[in-house]
Design an enzyme around this catalytic site. Sequence first.
Site, PDB file in Angstrom:
ATOM      1  N   ASP A  94      -6.661  -3.106  -7.508  1.00 20.29           N
ATOM      2  CA  ASP A  94      -7.200  -3.740  -6.306  1.00 20.29           C
ATOM      3  C   ASP A  94      -7.527  -5.190  -6.609  1.00 20.29           C
ATOM      4  OD1 ASP A  94      -8.191  -2.787  -3.463  1.00 20.29           O
ATOM      5  OD2 ASP A  94      -9.567  -4.336  -4.169  1.00 20.29           O
TER       6      ASP A  94
ATOM      7  N   ARG B 233      -6.400  11.094  -6.103  1.00 16.72           N
ATOM      8  CA  ARG B 233      -7.642  10.368  -5.884  1.00 16.72           C
ATOM      9  C   ARG B 233      -8.832  11.333  -5.992  1.00 16.72           C
ATOM     10  NH1 ARG B 233     -11.173   9.002  -2.173  1.00 16.72           N
ATOM     11  NH2 ARG B 233     -11.720   6.836  -1.666  1.00 16.72           N
TER      12      ARG B 233
ATOM     13  N   ARG C 229       0.826  -1.227   0.000  1.00 12.94           N
ATOM     14  CA  ARG C 229       0.000   0.000   0.000  1.00 12.94           C
ATOM     15  C   ARG C 229       0.852   1.266   0.000  1.00 12.94           C
ATOM     16  NH1 ARG C 229      -5.523  -0.934   1.974  1.00 12.94           N
ATOM     17  NH2 ARG C 229      -6.037  -2.816   0.846  1.00 12.94           N
TER      18      ARG C 229
ATOM     19  N   TYR D 258     -14.630 -12.345  -0.204  1.00 15.98           N
ATOM     20  CA  TYR D 258     -15.363 -11.107  -0.516  1.00 15.98           C
ATOM     21  C   TYR D 258     -16.552 -11.391  -1.442  1.00 15.98           C
ATOM     22  CZ  TYR D 258     -11.616  -8.415   1.636  1.00 15.98           C
ATOM     23  OH  TYR D 258     -10.739  -7.888   2.542  1.00 15.98           O
TER      24      TYR D 258
ATOM     25  N   ARG E  23      -3.407   6.491   1.110  1.00 13.46           N
ATOM     26  CA  ARG E  23      -3.968   7.721   1.682  1.00 13.46           C
ATOM     27  C   ARG E  23      -3.058   8.430   2.669  1.00 13.46           C
ATOM     28  NH1 ARG E  23      -9.196   4.484   3.209  1.00 13.46           N
ATOM     29  NH2 ARG E  23      -7.557   2.908   3.119  1.00 13.46           N
TER      30      ARG E  23
HETATM   31  O1  CP3 Z   1       0.011  -2.043  -2.386  1.00 10.49           O
HETATM   32  C1  CP3 Z   1      -0.270  -1.140  -3.206  1.00 10.49           C
HETATM   33  O2  CP3 Z   1       0.079   0.050  -3.059  1.00 10.49           O
HETATM   34  C2  CP3 Z   1      -0.975  -1.525  -4.492  1.00 10.49           C
HETATM   35  C3  CP3 Z   1      -2.365  -1.312  -4.535  1.00 10.49           C
HETATM   36  C4  CP3 Z   1      -3.277  -2.207  -3.720  1.00 10.49           C
HETATM   37  C5  CP3 Z   1      -4.516  -1.747  -3.229  1.00 10.49           C
HETATM   38  N1  CP3 Z   1      -5.180  -2.813  -2.699  1.00 10.49           N
HETATM   39  C6  CP3 Z   1      -5.013  -0.370  -3.305  1.00 10.49           C
HETATM   40  C7  CP3 Z   1      -6.071   0.050  -2.385  1.00 10.49           C
HETATM   41  C8  CP3 Z   1      -3.179  -3.567  -3.408  1.00 10.49           C
HETATM   42  C9  CP3 Z   1      -2.030  -4.532  -3.647  1.00 10.49           C
HETATM   43  C10 CP3 Z   1      -4.392  -3.933  -2.775  1.00 10.49           C
HETATM   44  C11 CP3 Z   1      -4.685  -5.304  -2.333  1.00 10.49           C
HETATM   45  C12 CP3 Z   1      -5.916  -5.574  -1.594  1.00 10.49           C
HETATM   46  N2  CP3 Z   1      -7.142  -4.993  -1.736  1.00 10.49           N
HETATM   47  C13 CP3 Z   1      -6.028  -6.585  -0.626  1.00 10.49           C
HETATM   48  C14 CP3 Z   1      -4.936  -7.547  -0.244  1.00 10.49           C
HETATM   49  C15 CP3 Z   1      -3.907  -6.942   0.628  1.00 10.49           C
HETATM   50  C16 CP3 Z   1      -4.400  -6.573   2.013  1.00 10.49           C
HETATM   51  O3  CP3 Z   1      -4.398  -5.376   2.297  1.00 10.49           O
HETATM   52  O4  CP3 Z   1      -4.737  -7.489   2.765  1.00 10.49           O
HETATM   53  C17 CP3 Z   1      -7.342  -6.564  -0.157  1.00 10.49           C
HETATM   54  C18 CP3 Z   1      -7.923  -7.465   0.917  1.00 10.49           C
HETATM   55  C19 CP3 Z   1      -8.041  -5.566  -0.883  1.00 10.49           C
HETATM   56  C20 CP3 Z   1      -9.482  -5.220  -0.793  1.00 10.49           C
HETATM   57  C21 CP3 Z   1      -9.676  -3.831  -0.338  1.00 10.49           C
HETATM   58  N3  CP3 Z   1      -9.359  -2.713  -1.085  1.00 10.49           N
HETATM   59  C22 CP3 Z   1     -10.196  -3.398   0.888  1.00 10.49           C
HETATM   60  C23 CP3 Z   1     -10.641  -4.304   2.023  1.00 10.49           C
HETATM   61  C24 CP3 Z   1     -10.196  -1.999   0.861  1.00 10.49           C
HETATM   62  C25 CP3 Z   1     -10.761  -1.069   1.881  1.00 10.49           C
HETATM   63  C26 CP3 Z   1      -9.895  -0.955   3.069  1.00 10.49           C
HETATM   64  C27 CP3 Z   1      -9.173   0.361   3.068  1.00 10.49           C
HETATM   65  O5  CP3 Z   1      -7.955   0.352   3.307  1.00 10.49           O
HETATM   66  O6  CP3 Z   1      -9.845   1.370   2.851  1.00 10.49           O
HETATM   67  C28 CP3 Z   1      -9.628  -1.603  -0.369  1.00 10.49           C
HETATM   68  C29 CP3 Z   1      -9.392  -0.226  -0.820  1.00 10.49           C
HETATM   69  C30 CP3 Z   1      -8.025   0.137  -1.287  1.00 10.49           C
HETATM   70  N4  CP3 Z   1      -7.246  -0.617  -2.114  1.00 10.49           N
HETATM   71  C31 CP3 Z   1      -7.334   1.357  -1.004  1.00 10.49           C
HETATM   72  C32 CP3 Z   1      -6.117   1.313  -1.699  1.00 10.49           C
HETATM   73  C33 CP3 Z   1      -5.072   2.386  -1.771  1.00 10.49           C
HETATM   74  C34 CP3 Z   1      -7.886   2.494  -0.188  1.00 10.49           C
HETATM   75  C35 CP3 Z   1      -8.986   3.121  -1.020  1.00 10.49           C
HETATM   76  C36 CP3 Z   1      -9.018   4.620  -1.048  1.00 10.49           C
HETATM   77  O7  CP3 Z   1      -8.076   5.299  -1.536  1.00 10.49           O
HETATM   78  O8  CP3 Z   1     -10.057   5.119  -0.650  1.00 10.49           O
END
Ligand code: CP3
Length: 346
Positions: free
Chosen positions: A74, A37, A24, A151, A28
């Site tokens: 994602d 974003r 990540r 999911y 944010r």
């Molecule tokens: O690592 C990186 O920088 C690459 C991008 C990336 C994202 N999600 C961007 C993201 C990667 C590799 C993921 C993987 C992901 N997504 C996983 C597996 C890794 C982990 O964290 O366990 C999972 C379970 C998801 C599903 C997901 N996406 C959830 C549960 C959420 C909401 C939780 C949160 O942090 O808000 C997301 C959203 C998400 N994916 C964000 C980002 C940067 C935040 C969204 C935003 O900017 O509003």
Amino acid sequence: MAEKTLLRALAGEVVPTPPIWMMRQAGRYLPEYRATRAQAGDFLSLCYTPDLAAEVTLQPIRRYGFDAAILFADILLVPQALGADLWFVTGEGPRLSTVTTEDDLGRLKGPEDIHDHLAPVYETVRILARELPAETALIGFAGAPWTVATYMIAGRGTPDQGPAHALMRENPALFDALMDRIEAATIDYLSHQVEAGAETVKIFDSWAGSLTGAAFDRYALEPARRITAALKKRHPGLPVIAFPRGAGMRYEGAHAATGADCIALDDGVTPEWAAEHVQVAGCVQGNLASSHMVTGGQALIDETRRIVRAFSKGPHIFNLGHGITPDADPANVQLMIDTVRETVTA
Ligand code: CP3
């Protein structure tokens, strides 16, 4: 021999200063991410707009000079490409239409029909392959079938993955068919990322830890092994990173069981234990607790040094044990990087 330090570590080389990146890392906690974003409008539009997705991928590279960039996308784009509805509720997380009946599964697309939907992701990879600095490796990724299935079955994130466990128990044939569909789509999706320029791929199994006994082998290790084998067959020499998060002692043997070149460690195991039981079999990545990016200070420095030292005799990629959180202080990320590099020269 590859020049990029991340690829050297993945090939099993002990790189004097371990390559560094963070899960990540585009997120944010960075003001420039929040600005892009906002420009995109919402998270999914950011994922599907190649110029902007490439821009946020590059932001942490410019700011910190990480040794690897991870494609901005994602894991839930695959269910969406298979035909699930997907949306994000601000402050709560993802929501999806659910798959709990044969009819639901019947409405999903085949793995070969996902690529029109995912074309913007492949375009993002192509832009990145062109624009990244020569020394920065490009990581593609996808969710592992079990994590994606949790999911798709629940329609949202769940604390214990209860609905997925229930379907596995109550309708194993449907559960297995869904797992197979996701696995086939994942192989194809990652293969397209590699063709577009990803130099390695990471399989995120964020909820592997809730699988117990034989189910861990059957639904975490074996899908990872089949995905890895299929990708290496299509792309000889492709390094693969597997992340069975929460595996605990079952991290031991995970290289052999999955065929992955690197096993990513969460913060639930000590680096000394992992060096002895996991790194003996190949490259490891991780395992600094991401909370240190919020709290910083001497504890961050001490834990960073401990990890670098514990893993110094084998191939190691420095990373967090899980994604960096929105409340992290960007200055702590710099402190972590400086500490990794100073520990090595100290
Ligand atoms: O690592 C990186 O920088 C690459 C991008 C990336 C994202 N999600 C961007 C993201 C990667 C590799 C993921 C993987 C992901 N997504 C996983 C597996 C890794 C982990 O964290 O366990 C999972 C379970 C998801 C599903 C997901 N996406 C959830 C549960 C959420 C909401 C939780 C949160 O942090 O808000 C997301 C959203 C998400 N994916 C964000 C980002 C940067 C935040 C969204 C935003 O900017 O509003």
